[in-house]
Scaffold this motif. Structure first.
Motif, mmCIF file in Angstrom:
data_model
loop_
_atom_site.group_PDB
_atom_site.id
_atom_site.type_symbol
_atom_site.label_atom_id
_atom_site.label_comp_id
_atom_site.label_asym_id
_atom_site.label_seq_id
_atom_site.Cartn_x
_atom_site.Cartn_y
_atom_site.Cartn_z
ATOM 1 N N VAL A 64 0.691 -1.087 0.087
ATOM 2 C CA VAL A 64 -0.079 -0.098 0.014
ATOM 3 C C VAL A 64 0.918 1.326 -0.048
ATOM 4 C CG1 VAL A 64 -1.816 1.185 1.137
ATOM 5 C CG2 VAL A 64 -1.815 -1.123 1.271
ATOM 6 N N THR A 65 1.922 1.109 0.753
ATOM 7 C CA THR A 65 2.848 2.393 0.805
ATOM 8 C C THR A 65 3.404 2.575 -0.481
ATOM 9 O OG1 THR A 65 3.541 1.861 3.134
ATOM 10 C CG2 THR A 65 4.876 3.219 2.048
ATOM 11 N N GLU A 66 3.838 1.530 -1.130
ATOM 12 C CA GLU A 66 4.409 1.805 -2.501
ATOM 13 C C GLU A 66 3.413 2.367 -3.555
ATOM 14 O OE1 GLU A 66 6.529 -1.649 -3.989
ATOM 15 O OE2 GLU A 66 8.308 -1.035 -3.014
ATOM 16 N N ALA A 67 2.151 1.764 -3.382
ATOM 17 C CA ALA A 67 1.212 2.139 -4.297
ATOM 18 C C ALA A 67 0.865 3.813 -4.258
ATOM 19 C CB ALA A 67 0.157 1.535 -4.226
ATOM 20 N N VAL A 68 0.832 4.103 -2.771
ATOM 21 C CA VAL A 68 0.586 5.725 -2.620
ATOM 22 C C VAL A 68 1.483 6.655 -2.987
ATOM 23 C CG1 VAL A 68 0.091 7.386 -0.666
ATOM 24 C CG2 VAL A 68 -0.904 5.227 -0.788
ATOM 25 N N ARG A 69 2.509 6.061 -2.875
ATOM 26 C CA ARG A 69 4.129 6.780 -3.037
ATOM 27 C C ARG A 69 3.930 6.964 -4.490
ATOM 28 N NH1 ARG A 69 8.645 6.666 0.363
ATOM 29 N NH2 ARG A 69 10.107 6.290 -1.531
ATOM 30 N N ARG A 70 3.744 5.863 -5.396
ATOM 31 C CA ARG A 70 3.758 6.209 -7.122
ATOM 32 C C ARG A 70 2.892 7.299 -7.466
ATOM 33 N NH1 ARG A 70 6.630 2.010 -9.790
ATOM 34 N NH2 ARG A 70 7.444 0.489 -8.280
ATOM 35 N N ALA A 71 1.565 7.030 -6.807
ATOM 36 C CA ALA A 71 0.437 7.827 -7.059
ATOM 37 C C ALA A 71 0.629 9.292 -6.809
ATOM 38 C CB ALA A 71 -1.028 7.434 -6.309
ATOM 39 N N ALA A 72 1.298 9.623 -5.728
ATOM 40 C CA ALA A 72 1.519 11.000 -5.344
ATOM 41 C C ALA A 72 2.998 11.349 -5.879
ATOM 42 C CB ALA A 72 1.490 11.278 -3.802
ATOM 43 N N GLY A 73 3.812 10.675 -6.455
ATOM 44 C CA GLY A 73 5.174 10.969 -6.746
ATOM 45 C C GLY A 73 5.980 11.279 -5.802
ATOM 46 N N ILE A 74 5.933 10.365 -4.682
ATOM 47 C CA ILE A 74 6.574 10.531 -3.541
ATOM 48 C C ILE A 74 7.943 10.029 -3.644
ATOM 49 C CG2 ILE A 74 7.072 10.609 -0.962
ATOM 50 C CD1 ILE A 74 3.886 10.791 -1.018
ATOM 51 N N SER A 75 9.378 10.528 -3.413
ATOM 52 C CA SER A 75 10.590 9.971 -3.628
ATOM 53 C C SER A 75 11.211 9.825 -2.247
ATOM 54 C CB SER A 75 11.674 10.590 -4.493
ATOM 55 O OG SER A 75 11.671 11.979 -3.846
ATOM 56 N N ASP A 76 12.322 9.095 -2.114
ATOM 57 C CA ASP A 76 12.784 8.796 -0.637
ATOM 58 C C ASP A 76 13.347 9.927 -0.038
ATOM 59 O OD1 ASP A 76 12.423 6.071 -1.122
ATOM 60 O OD2 ASP A 76 14.534 5.671 -1.865
ATOM 61 N N ASP A 77 13.651 10.979 -0.795
ATOM 62 C CA ASP A 77 14.267 12.104 -0.067
ATOM 63 C C ASP A 77 13.261 13.239 0.486
ATOM 64 O OD1 ASP A 77 13.671 12.733 -2.758
ATOM 65 O OD2 ASP A 77 15.455 13.814 -3.120
ATOM 66 N N PHE A 78 11.993 12.762 0.112
ATOM 67 C CA PHE A 78 10.981 13.736 0.643
ATOM 68 C C PHE A 78 10.799 13.807 2.046
ATOM 69 C CE2 PHE A 78 7.757 14.508 -3.164
ATOM 70 C CZ PHE A 78 8.696 14.770 -4.008
ATOM 71 N N PRO A 79 10.636 15.090 2.628
ATOM 72 C CA PRO A 79 10.277 15.284 4.260
ATOM 73 C C PRO A 79 8.950 14.716 4.111
ATOM 74 C CG PRO A 79 10.762 17.299 3.165
ATOM 75 C CD PRO A 79 11.113 16.427 2.119
ATOM 76 N N PRO A 80 8.274 14.310 5.365
ATOM 77 C CA PRO A 80 7.030 14.161 5.721
ATOM 78 C C PRO A 80 6.075 15.068 5.238
ATOM 79 C CG PRO A 80 8.492 13.482 7.813
ATOM 80 C CD PRO A 80 9.192 14.331 6.702
ATOM 81 N N GLU A 81 6.319 16.332 5.746
ATOM 82 C CA GLU A 81 5.397 17.392 5.403
ATOM 83 C C GLU A 81 5.076 17.358 3.829
ATOM 84 O OE1 GLU A 81 3.228 19.227 7.060
ATOM 85 O OE2 GLU A 81 3.705 17.769 8.989
ATOM 86 N N LYS A 82 6.141 17.570 3.112
ATOM 87 C CA LYS A 82 6.003 17.645 1.617
ATOM 88 C C LYS A 82 5.387 16.437 1.167
ATOM 89 C CE LYS A 82 8.805 18.186 -2.716
ATOM 90 N NZ LYS A 82 10.235 18.338 -3.049
ATOM 91 N N ALA A 83 5.489 15.109 1.826
ATOM 92 C CA ALA A 83 4.876 13.910 1.349
ATOM 93 C C ALA A 83 3.286 14.114 1.413
ATOM 94 C CB ALA A 83 5.523 13.024 1.983
ATOM 95 N N ARG A 84 3.116 14.802 2.671
ATOM 96 C CA ARG A 84 1.606 15.028 3.022
ATOM 97 C C ARG A 84 0.843 15.829 2.119
ATOM 98 N NH1 ARG A 84 3.508 15.521 8.444
ATOM 99 N NH2 ARG A 84 3.469 13.579 9.720
ATOM 100 N N ARG A 85 1.494 16.855 1.570
ATOM 101 C CA ARG A 85 1.077 17.825 0.797
ATOM 102 C C ARG A 85 0.821 17.083 -0.711
ATOM 103 N NH1 ARG A 85 4.927 21.422 3.058
ATOM 104 N NH2 ARG A 85 6.264 21.105 1.217
ATOM 105 N N ARG A 86 1.715 16.325 -0.970
ATOM 106 C CA ARG A 86 1.544 15.548 -2.399
ATOM 107 C C ARG A 86 0.447 14.636 -2.265
ATOM 108 N NH1 ARG A 86 5.391 14.934 -6.197
ATOM 109 N NH2 ARG A 86 6.560 16.715 -6.353
#
Length: 337
Positions: free
Chosen positions: A300-322
């Motif tokens: 589920v984590t991988e699917a959400v990351r792909r959908a939102a375009g979240i990479s490994d170097d994203f800080p939590p706040e930036k990931a939440r905004r995506r």
């Protein structure tokens, strides 16, 4: 380790009956040496002599104990077996007691993980002891003979062990060098740069090697090729496409589960279904890791990351905004994000 002649299961050294099929293990099998292909990782502390000069023995012992504990944690998290600590070096084997199809990739991921973990550890050591540790690592894949641990003999012996050690010795501080057999097994999951073949002590020919730069998150070790036409799976393919059509028609969810032995064509069937769907659907992939801790929701984590375009170097706040951007207009989107 005893290997059952009936089902091929590897058993513990003390087993007298197979732990998979309950067949009696023949006396000549119990404790027998086994030849297998494994991946060996050697990692050594660079400049350990200078480190010893700067610290008193008790402080040095505490520093090295924390280093070894951290490295063992990373190695075991990726499924490696730490065979021994040799002075300030660590040797781990991927493929014992059980061989996995991705042992080489596990070893390379572990090597990269050790490098990252050491960087975090060094921040603490600089504050507490005003020192830092530099390491160098070699990884090589090949055939070895695995001995019986109960006999007190060396666990693995073979040229792969010697070559991994030579690669480690040739690596510069902070470098990870991987041998050619390992690179062939992980080539689509890593970013490397070639180095000059290494004139290793005791080797008749120079040893080809690659400098590991990066391990690509979520990538398979070797990309699958599907050039040949698929035969004999028309019914299963139709079932998947029909489920998609029903999901579109009633705007509801459908779950399709594929079960089968390794190699029967599950991945190929999924690829053919996606090819048929074309651009009519957004495809998100998630993978269940075969090892590690805290991985229950990894797909589920991988699917959400792909959908939102979240990479490994994203800080939590930036990931939440995506994630919140994906949910624009959805009720309670902030809470979901």
């Amino acid at each position: 380790m005893p290997v059952c002649p009936h089902c091929g299961e590897e058993n513990s050294a003390r087993a007298r009956f197979c732990q998979a099929c309950a067949s009696r293990l023949p006396a000549e099998v119990v404790g027998a040496d086994v030849r297998k292909t494994v991946t060996v990782l050697f990692s050594d502390v660079a400049g350990s002599t200078a480190l010893g000069e700067r610290l008193d023995p008790e402080s040095l012992r505490r520093v090295m104990s924390r280093y070894f504990d951290a490295m063992r944690e990373v190695l075991e998290r990726h499924g490696g077996t730490v065979e021994k600590f040799i002075g300030d070096a660590v040797m781990a084997v991927f493929g014992i007691p059980r061989v996995h199809e991705d042992d080489a990739l596990r070893a390379v991921r572990a090597a990269a993980g050790m490098r990252d973990r050491l960087a975090a550890l060094n921040e603490q050591l600089r504050q507490e002891f005003d020192v830092e540790i530099a390491s160098r690592t070699g990884v090589h894949t090949g055939e070895v003979v695995v001995g019986n641990p109960a006999s007190g003999q060396t666990l693995v012996t073979g040229d792969a062990v010697n070559t991994a050690a030579r690669l480690e010795q040739a690596a510069a501080s902070g470098e990870v060098l991987i041998g050619e057999p390992t690179f062939r097994l992980v080539r689509d999951a890593v970013v490397v740069e070639p180095v000059e073949p290494i004139d290793a002590k005791g080797k008749a020919k120079p040893v080809p090697a690659h400098r590991l730069l990066e391990v690509i998150a979520g990538a398979e070790a070797r990309a699958r090729r599907f050039d040949a036409p698929m035969i004999g799976r028309e019914q299963e393919l139709r079932a998947i496409l029909d489920a998609f059509a029903r999901a579109v028609a009633d705007r509801g969810c459908r779950l399709v589960t594929l079960l089968g032995e390794a190699g029967v064509g599950k991945s190929r069937l999924v690829l053919e279904a996606l090819r048929e769907l074309g651009d009519r659907a957004t495809v998100l992939r998630g993978r269940c890791l075969p090892y590690g801790e805290g991985i229950t929701f990894w797909p589920v984590t991988e699917a959400v990351r792909r959908a939102a375009g979240i990479s490994d170097d994203f800080p939590p706040e930036k990931a939440r905004r995506r994630i919140a951007d994906l949910l624009e207009g959805v009720d309670r989107s902030d809470r979901i994000a």
